[in-house]
Design a protein around this motif. Structure first.
Motif, PDB file in Angstrom:
ATOM      1  N   ARG A 175     122.585  77.963  49.994  1.00  0.00           N
ATOM      2  CA  ARG A 175     121.742  78.773  50.851  1.00  0.00           C
ATOM      3  C   ARG A 175     120.377  78.100  50.963  1.00  0.00           C
ATOM      4  NH1 ARG A 175     124.382  82.482  47.455  1.00  0.00           N
ATOM      5  NH2 ARG A 175     125.672  84.000  48.564  1.00  0.00           N
ATOM      6  N   ILE A 176     119.653  78.409  52.022  1.00  0.00           N
ATOM      7  CA  ILE A 176     118.296  77.897  52.180  1.00  0.00           C
ATOM      8  C   ILE A 176     117.332  78.974  51.698  1.00  0.00           C
ATOM      9  CG2 ILE A 176     116.555  77.063  53.785  1.00  0.00           C
ATOM     10  CD1 ILE A 176     118.840  76.161  55.622  1.00  0.00           C
ATOM     11  N   LEU A 177     116.464  78.581  50.782  1.00  0.00           N
ATOM     12  CA  LEU A 177     115.508  79.490  50.183  1.00  0.00           C
ATOM     13  C   LEU A 177     114.111  79.055  50.584  1.00  0.00           C
ATOM     14  CD1 LEU A 177     115.510  81.823  47.951  1.00  0.00           C
ATOM     15  CD2 LEU A 177     114.840  79.998  46.375  1.00  0.00           C
ATOM     16  N   VAL A 178     113.284  79.995  51.011  1.00  0.00           N
ATOM     17  CA  VAL A 178     111.924  79.645  51.416  1.00  0.00           C
ATOM     18  C   VAL A 178     110.919  80.335  50.501  1.00  0.00           C
ATOM     19  CG1 VAL A 178     112.462  79.130  53.830  1.00  0.00           C
ATOM     20  CG2 VAL A 178     111.965  81.486  53.165  1.00  0.00           C
ATOM     21  N   ARG A 179     109.783  79.668  50.322  1.00  0.00           N
ATOM     22  CA  ARG A 179     108.729  80.204  49.460  1.00  0.00           C
ATOM     23  C   ARG A 179     107.370  79.845  50.025  1.00  0.00           C
ATOM     24  NH1 ARG A 179     108.704  79.780  44.432  1.00  0.00           N
ATOM     25  NH2 ARG A 179     110.941  79.654  44.023  1.00  0.00           N
ATOM     26  N   ALA A 211     116.207  78.903  41.317  1.00  0.00           N
ATOM     27  CA  ALA A 211     115.547  78.496  42.556  1.00  0.00           C
ATOM     28  C   ALA A 211     114.772  79.665  43.151  1.00  0.00           C
ATOM     29  CB  ALA A 211     116.585  77.981  43.555  1.00  0.00           C
ATOM     30  N   GLU A 212     115.339  80.869  43.039  1.00  0.00           N
ATOM     31  CA  GLU A 212     114.699  82.051  43.603  1.00  0.00           C
ATOM     32  C   GLU A 212     113.503  82.525  42.781  1.00  0.00           C
ATOM     33  OE1 GLU A 212     119.173  82.298  44.469  1.00  0.00           O
ATOM     34  OE2 GLU A 212     117.871  81.756  42.783  1.00  0.00           O
ATOM     35  N   LEU A 213     113.540  82.328  41.471  1.00  0.00           N
ATOM     36  CA  LEU A 213     112.536  82.892  40.567  1.00  0.00           C
ATOM     37  C   LEU A 213     111.506  81.882  40.100  1.00  0.00           C
ATOM     38  CD1 LEU A 213     114.980  84.889  38.249  1.00  0.00           C
ATOM     39  CD2 LEU A 213     113.785  85.726  40.289  1.00  0.00           C
ATOM     40  N   SER A 214     111.821  80.603  40.188  1.00  0.00           N
ATOM     41  CA  SER A 214     111.028  79.529  39.605  1.00  0.00           C
ATOM     42  C   SER A 214     110.994  79.704  38.088  1.00  0.00           C
ATOM     43  CB  SER A 214     109.632  79.470  40.219  1.00  0.00           C
ATOM     44  OG  SER A 214     109.011  78.215  39.940  1.00  0.00           O
ATOM     45  N   GLY A 245     112.546  84.525  49.960  1.00  0.00           N
ATOM     46  CA  GLY A 245     113.912  84.970  50.214  1.00  0.00           C
ATOM     47  C   GLY A 245     114.705  83.884  50.904  1.00  0.00           C
ATOM     48  N   TYR A 246     115.920  84.260  51.320  1.00  0.00           N
ATOM     49  CA  TYR A 246     116.810  83.305  51.965  1.00  0.00           C
ATOM     50  C   TYR A 246     116.545  83.253  53.466  1.00  0.00           C
ATOM     51  CZ  TYR A 246     119.210  84.180  47.565  1.00  0.00           C
ATOM     52  OH  TYR A 246     119.498  84.360  46.244  1.00  0.00           O
ATOM     53  N   LEU A 247     116.911  82.147  54.041  1.00  0.00           N
ATOM     54  CA  LEU A 247     116.690  81.951  55.467  1.00  0.00           C
ATOM     55  C   LEU A 247     117.908  82.421  56.246  1.00  0.00           C
ATOM     56  CD1 LEU A 247     114.404  80.724  57.213  1.00  0.00           C
ATOM     57  CD2 LEU A 247     115.725  78.604  57.240  1.00  0.00           C
ATOM     58  N   GLU A 249     120.072  84.849  55.967  1.00  0.00           N
ATOM     59  CA  GLU A 249     121.293  85.368  55.375  1.00  0.00           C
ATOM     60  C   GLU A 249     120.950  86.114  54.092  1.00  0.00           C
ATOM     61  OE1 GLU A 249     123.977  82.393  53.896  1.00  0.00           O
ATOM     62  OE2 GLU A 249     122.344  81.088  53.278  1.00  0.00           O
ATOM     63  N   ASN A 250     121.942  86.809  53.588  1.00  0.00           N
ATOM     64  CA  ASN A 250     121.772  87.507  52.320  1.00  0.00           C
ATOM     65  C   ASN A 250     122.278  86.640  51.174  1.00  0.00           C
ATOM     66  OD1 ASN A 250     120.753  89.907  53.517  1.00  0.00           O
ATOM     67  ND2 ASN A 250     122.840  90.514  54.062  1.00  0.00           N
ATOM     68  N   GLY A 251     121.861  86.988  49.975  1.00  0.00           N
ATOM     69  CA  GLY A 251     122.299  86.265  48.795  1.00  0.00           C
ATOM     70  C   GLY A 251     122.165  87.149  47.590  1.00  0.00           C
ATOM     71  N   PRO A 252     122.230  86.576  46.379  1.00  0.00           N
ATOM     72  CA  PRO A 252     122.189  87.399  45.169  1.00  0.00           C
ATOM     73  C   PRO A 252     120.822  87.996  44.859  1.00  0.00           C
ATOM     74  CG  PRO A 252     122.245  85.073  44.600  1.00  0.00           C
ATOM     75  CD  PRO A 252     122.469  85.163  46.078  1.00  0.00           C
ATOM     76  N   LEU A 253     119.759  87.498  45.490  1.00  0.00           N
ATOM     77  CA  LEU A 253     118.413  88.003  45.210  1.00  0.00           C
ATOM     78  C   LEU A 253     118.287  89.453  45.672  1.00  0.00           C
ATOM     79  CD1 LEU A 253     115.122  86.086  45.887  1.00  0.00           C
ATOM     80  CD2 LEU A 253     115.361  88.433  46.634  1.00  0.00           C
TER      81      LEU A 253
END
Length: 364
Positions: free
Chosen positions: A67-71, A182-185, A220-222, A224-228
């Motif tokens: 998935r693509i994750l943006v921050r 990746a989501e939490l750092s 969050g994800y670009l 789409e949904n994910g486990p976050l």
């Protein structure tokens, strides 16, 4: 957002130019199949990007298509002073994982804000006084005697074998492992006495699942949904954990649990036990589809663990003495273990190879 991939030199040149132009770099893994990369590019080019997004990474892909994750800029910048301190103020940091890995991309972003210079080449690594990578990458560097000047190792991505920690410390390398995603750092660090939350990070375990409140979290994800998941200021990616006297113990990702007959098996827990068996150099546990019982617990060993059914059967028997019946792998395979850019086992690819008959089953 500008997606790109290629060899290391080309990736680093494009990365610098994209950042200098004020765009968001998205580095792909050169090992991905073209179809997988095409899907990532399409998402990057068509999904709506949040206004405050400054960085984009892909999740590890250990369970399927990344998935693509943006921050935001701040989500990483807020942790730069903390990581500078953890790295012992090093001026150069060896990076054994490729730039597609989120932990390496973090180091590239850190360098652009005055952090330690990244070292990828053998010559640069020999002069580095710190290393930031996965246990697998760290071990490769130690095996090759490639980091003689390193005095601090910051290790994340997966569990560190205590023997590898002891080996490094015998060389007077201070080893700090950390839990993050990746989501939490960065979430928690272990200096040798258990994981404890890093400054500025709060953690809670709710019904066996870890929740985090942190300024380092991603947007969050670009597209789409994910486990976050979020609940007010708190965020989770579904990692299972326990918290005892302030020490955090991870038990694996809830969506990776194996449902077999009436039991729930956490692959990482079985892997931890298997590593205690003399002769098993590396093992990855996964679910093998099995109709009415749900799944069978299966394991793939790297080729160094043995060469014939008799030797693997002996390892299986030794493992059986340490594992509860439901947790004992029923199917044993051997071969190359595919990995993500960060060095984690690519479990979805392992299952694909097994089901396609591309991996040897050594006990029938």
């Amino acid at each position: 957002m500008v997606p790109f991939r290629g060899d290391l030199d080309a990736v680093l040149r494009v990365f610098a130019s994209v950042c200098d132009a004020g765009s968001i770099p998205l580095i792909g893994d050169a090992r991905w199949p073209d179809a997988q990369w095409d899907a990532v590019q399409h998402r990057a080019e068509t999904a709506e990007v949040p206004d405050d997004a400054a960085w984009a990474t892909t999740t590890s892909g250990s369970s399927g298509t990344p998935r693509i994750l943006v921050r935001s800029t701040r989500s990483w910048a807020a942790s730069f002073p903390l990581i500078t301190d953890l790295l012992g103020g090093a001026e150069t940091v060896a990076l054994p994982a490729p730039p597609a890995s989120s932990l390496t991309l973090f180091s590239l972003a850190h360098a652009r804000s005055g952090g330690p210079a990244p070292a990828f080449s053998p010559a640069a690594m020999r002069a580095a006084t710190a290393v930031h990578g996965t246990p697998q990458g760290f071990q490769r560097l130690l095996d090759a005697d490639a980091i003689p000047a390193v005095r601090t190792a910051l290790i994340g991505g997966s569990s560190l074998d205590p023997a590898l920690r002891a080996r490094a410390e015998a060389r007077e390398i201070r080893v700090i492992t950390y839990y993050g995603a990746a989501e939490l750092s960065f979430v928690a660090a272990d200096y040798g006495h258990g994981l404890r939350p890093l400054p500025g990070v709060d953690i809670e375990v709710r019904a066996g699942t870890l929740w985090v409140r942190s300024p380092f979290a991603a947007l969050g994800y670009l597209g789409e949904n994910g486990p976050l998941r979020r609940a007010g200021d708190w965020i989770t990616v579904g990692d299972l954990a326990t918290l005892d006297a302030g020490v955090l113990t991870l038990r694996g990702r809830s969506d990776g649990a194996i449902q077999t007959a009436s039991a729930t098996v956490i692959p990482e827990e079985v892997e931890e036990t298997l590593r205690l068996v003399s002769g098993i150099t590396e093992a990855v546990v996964f679910a093998y589809p099995a109709g009415n019982v749900g799944s069978l617990v299966a394991v793939i060993l790297d080729s160094a663990s043995g060469r014939d059914a008799a030797s693997i059967a002996a390892l299986r028997d030794r493992a059986a003495a340490l594992l509860a019946p439901a947790h004992r792998p029923r199917l044993w395979f051997m071969g190359e273990i595919p990995r993500t850019a960060a060095g984690k086992p690519a479990r979805a690819e392992i299952v694909r190879r097994v089901l396609a008959g591309e991996v040897e089953r050594v006990i029938r």
